[in-house]
Design a protein around this motif. Structure first.
Motif, mmCIF file in Angstrom:
data_model
loop_
_atom_site.group_PDB
_atom_site.id
_atom_site.type_symbol
_atom_site.label_atom_id
_atom_site.label_comp_id
_atom_site.label_asym_id
_atom_site.label_seq_id
_atom_site.Cartn_x
_atom_site.Cartn_y
_atom_site.Cartn_z
ATOM 1 N N PHE A 1 0.721 -1.198 0.014
ATOM 2 C CA PHE A 1 0.114 0.183 -0.079
ATOM 3 C C PHE A 1 0.748 1.285 0.110
ATOM 4 C CE2 PHE A 1 -3.418 -2.646 -0.050
ATOM 5 C CZ PHE A 1 -4.503 -2.510 0.988
ATOM 6 N N ASN A 2 0.491 2.231 -0.899
ATOM 7 C CA ASN A 2 1.369 3.334 -0.972
ATOM 8 C C ASN A 2 0.382 4.545 -0.909
ATOM 9 O OD1 ASN A 2 0.215 3.417 -3.556
ATOM 10 N ND2 ASN A 2 2.228 4.245 -4.286
ATOM 11 N N TYR A 3 -0.797 4.396 -0.804
ATOM 12 C CA TYR A 3 -1.672 5.589 -0.825
ATOM 13 C C TYR A 3 -2.564 5.630 -0.066
ATOM 14 C CZ TYR A 3 -5.513 8.578 -2.677
ATOM 15 O OH TYR A 3 -6.492 9.601 -2.860
ATOM 16 N N PHE A 4 -3.047 6.499 0.984
ATOM 17 C CA PHE A 4 -3.853 6.532 2.202
ATOM 18 C C PHE A 4 -4.609 7.522 2.212
ATOM 19 C CE2 PHE A 4 -1.614 2.753 3.802
ATOM 20 C CZ PHE A 4 -0.334 2.851 3.205
ATOM 21 N N PRO A 5 -5.846 7.542 1.747
ATOM 22 C CA PRO A 5 -6.787 8.738 1.875
ATOM 23 C C PRO A 5 -7.753 8.506 3.209
ATOM 24 C CG PRO A 5 -7.740 7.014 0.314
ATOM 25 C CD PRO A 5 -6.342 6.405 0.883
ATOM 26 N N TRP A 6 -8.437 9.705 3.394
ATOM 27 C CA TRP A 6 -9.071 9.851 4.738
ATOM 28 C C TRP A 6 -10.578 10.128 3.909
ATOM 29 C CZ3 TRP A 6 -8.627 8.037 9.755
ATOM 30 C CH2 TRP A 6 -7.666 7.657 10.155
ATOM 31 N N TYR A 7 -11.617 9.510 4.200
ATOM 32 C CA TYR A 7 -12.790 10.056 3.750
ATOM 33 C C TYR A 7 -13.778 10.531 4.902
ATOM 34 C CZ TYR A 7 -11.996 8.981 -1.170
ATOM 35 O OH TYR A 7 -11.572 8.825 -2.527
ATOM 36 N N GLN A 8 -14.715 11.384 4.689
ATOM 37 C CA GLN A 8 -15.523 11.931 5.869
ATOM 38 C C GLN A 8 -16.909 11.784 5.131
ATOM 39 O OE1 GLN A 8 -15.971 16.355 6.061
ATOM 40 N NE2 GLN A 8 -15.695 16.045 7.995
ATOM 41 N N GLN A 9 -17.849 11.166 6.042
ATOM 42 C CA GLN A 9 -19.073 11.050 5.529
ATOM 43 C C GLN A 9 -20.080 11.396 6.743
ATOM 44 O OE1 GLN A 9 -20.486 6.739 5.269
ATOM 45 N NE2 GLN A 9 -21.828 7.146 3.911
ATOM 46 N N PHE A 10 -20.957 12.339 6.102
ATOM 47 C CA PHE A 10 -21.998 12.666 6.892
ATOM 48 C C PHE A 10 -23.304 12.028 6.740
ATOM 49 C CE2 PHE A 10 -19.998 16.454 8.426
ATOM 50 C CZ PHE A 10 -19.240 17.026 7.457
ATOM 51 N N PRO A 11 -24.457 11.916 7.777
ATOM 52 C CA PRO A 11 -25.414 11.109 7.579
ATOM 53 C C PRO A 11 -26.301 11.498 6.375
ATOM 54 C CG PRO A 11 -25.254 11.930 9.783
ATOM 55 C CD PRO A 11 -24.276 12.718 9.222
ATOM 56 N N GLY A 12 -26.637 10.397 5.711
ATOM 57 C CA GLY A 12 -27.503 10.665 4.410
ATOM 58 C C GLY A 12 -26.560 10.852 3.054
ATOM 59 N N GLU A 13 -25.231 11.149 3.299
ATOM 60 C CA GLU A 13 -24.604 11.727 2.089
ATOM 61 C C GLU A 13 -23.454 10.305 1.904
ATOM 62 O OE1 GLU A 13 -24.624 16.240 3.084
ATOM 63 O OE2 GLU A 13 -22.709 15.273 2.489
ATOM 64 N N GLY A 14 -22.836 10.458 0.790
ATOM 65 C CA GLY A 14 -21.773 9.493 0.415
ATOM 66 C C GLY A 14 -20.496 10.167 0.816
ATOM 67 N N PRO A 15 -19.301 9.338 0.990
ATOM 68 C CA PRO A 15 -17.989 9.688 1.671
ATOM 69 C C PRO A 15 -17.538 10.910 0.783
ATOM 70 C CG PRO A 15 -18.187 7.419 1.830
ATOM 71 C CD PRO A 15 -19.504 7.970 0.998
ATOM 72 N N ALA A 16 -16.875 11.563 1.166
ATOM 73 C CA ALA A 16 -15.874 12.685 0.485
ATOM 74 C C ALA A 16 -14.712 12.579 0.919
ATOM 75 C CB ALA A 16 -16.668 13.919 0.550
ATOM 76 N N LEU A 17 -13.699 12.630 -0.074
ATOM 77 C CA LEU A 17 -12.186 12.968 0.271
ATOM 78 C C LEU A 17 -12.081 14.004 1.126
ATOM 79 C CD1 LEU A 17 -9.639 11.520 -0.197
ATOM 80 C CD2 LEU A 17 -9.069 13.362 -2.008
ATOM 81 N N LEU A 18 -11.248 13.742 2.279
ATOM 82 C CA LEU A 18 -10.806 14.795 3.404
ATOM 83 C C LEU A 18 -9.432 14.881 3.069
ATOM 84 C CD1 LEU A 18 -11.626 16.434 5.798
ATOM 85 C CD2 LEU A 18 -10.989 14.568 7.103
ATOM 86 N N ILE A 19 -8.689 14.152 2.971
ATOM 87 C CA ILE A 19 -7.095 14.302 3.033
ATOM 88 C C ILE A 19 -6.629 13.130 2.519
ATOM 89 C CG2 ILE A 19 -6.655 13.917 5.572
ATOM 90 C CD1 ILE A 19 -4.613 16.254 5.409
ATOM 91 N N SER A 20 -5.236 13.127 1.786
ATOM 92 C CA SER A 20 -4.693 11.886 1.715
ATOM 93 C C SER A 20 -3.189 12.128 1.830
ATOM 94 C CB SER A 20 -4.930 11.495 0.032
ATOM 95 O OG SER A 20 -4.658 12.481 -0.763
ATOM 96 N N ILE A 21 -2.342 11.000 1.628
ATOM 97 C CA ILE A 21 -1.212 11.098 1.867
ATOM 98 C C ILE A 21 -0.619 9.743 1.181
ATOM 99 C CG2 ILE A 21 -0.758 9.659 4.116
ATOM 100 C CD1 ILE A 21 1.266 11.657 4.990
ATOM 101 N N LEU A 22 0.750 10.116 0.512
ATOM 102 C CA LEU A 22 1.481 8.990 -0.014
ATOM 103 C C LEU A 22 2.446 8.488 1.000
ATOM 104 C CD1 LEU A 22 1.886 10.468 -3.655
ATOM 105 C CD2 LEU A 22 0.378 8.550 -2.839
ATOM 106 N N SER A 23 3.110 7.246 0.736
ATOM 107 C CA SER A 23 4.029 6.653 1.559
ATOM 108 C C SER A 23 5.365 7.158 1.828
ATOM 109 C CB SER A 23 4.019 4.996 1.330
ATOM 110 O OG SER A 23 4.408 4.782 -0.080
#
Lengths: 115, 113
Positions: free
Chosen positions: A30-52
């Protein structure tokens, strides 16, 4: 087998406090690590990501840290706000060659920020 | 900007029924995905498609079919709904490059009686 493990599953933080969410992963490719944020009733959205190749990435109040040796990453939210209350997913993927992102997601962490 | 539209928003089915979920995107993205979200289990990949008429199985493809007849649309079929099944199905899209951001729709919530 769970490729990406998250902890805690839920937490409550006071407004203005610092939130820390952690993840560990199994696959050393694995070399790519995103964090997704999800509010109720919505799909996840990219918050921040980092490469290894990096150990830290910052975006406003959100910072993600990566520790390759321990195969761990974390998300820190400073000055947490009630509007940050959401479910946060960490994820990881190996290098892809033009085939899109085949991410492995953690189970999510539900954050509640109390005023 | 673009948007991903999933229909229907809510789907109630009967045990054994064949159910179809639809997804449209106007990002002009090459790759589209279907994920299943169960409470406490995160997101699990069912199918993805890197271009029109392409299909790739994810970790959870058994019990599902998918179809990508146009670049902008991707449908998912539950071949035989399981009694008391309850989950949210999320459609997403991305450019056909490495480590590209996924854009998600708002989901279809499935309940099986």
């Amino acid at each position: 087998q769970q490729q990406v493990r998250q902890s805690p599953q839920s937490l409550t933080v006071w407004e203005g406090g610092t939130t820390v969410l952690t993840c560990s992963y199994e696959d050393s490719t694995f070399n790519y690590f995103p964090w997704y944020q999800q509010f109720p009733g919505e799909g996840p959205a990219l918050l921040i990501s980092i490469l290894s190749v990096s150990d830290k990435k910052e975006d406003g109040r959100f910072t993600t840290f990566f520790n390759k040796r321990e195969k761990k990453l974390s998300l820190h939210i400073i000055d947490s706000q009630p509007g940050d209350s959401a479910t946060y997913f960490c994820a990881g993927s190996p290098p892809q060659q033009g085939t899109g992102s085949k991410l492995s997601f953690g189970k999510g962490a539900k954050l509640t920020v109390s005023p | 900007g673009g948007i991903i539209t999933q229909t229907p928003k809510f789907l109630i089915g009967q045990e054994g029924q064949k159910l179809t979920l639809k997804c449209q995107q106007n990002f002009n993205h090459d790759t589209m995905y279907w994920y299943r979200q169960d409470s406490g289990k995160g997101l699990r990949l069912i199918y993805y498609s890197i271009t029109e008429n392409d299909l790739q199985k994810g970790d959870l493809s058994e019990g599902y079919d998918a179809s990508r007849e146009k670049k902008s649309s991707f449908s998912l079929t539950v071949t035989s709904a399981q009694k008391n099944e309850m989950a949210v199905f999320l459609c997403a899209s991305s450019m056909r490059v490495t480590n590209e951001r996924l854009f998600f729709g708002h989901g279809t919530k499935l309940s099986v009686l």
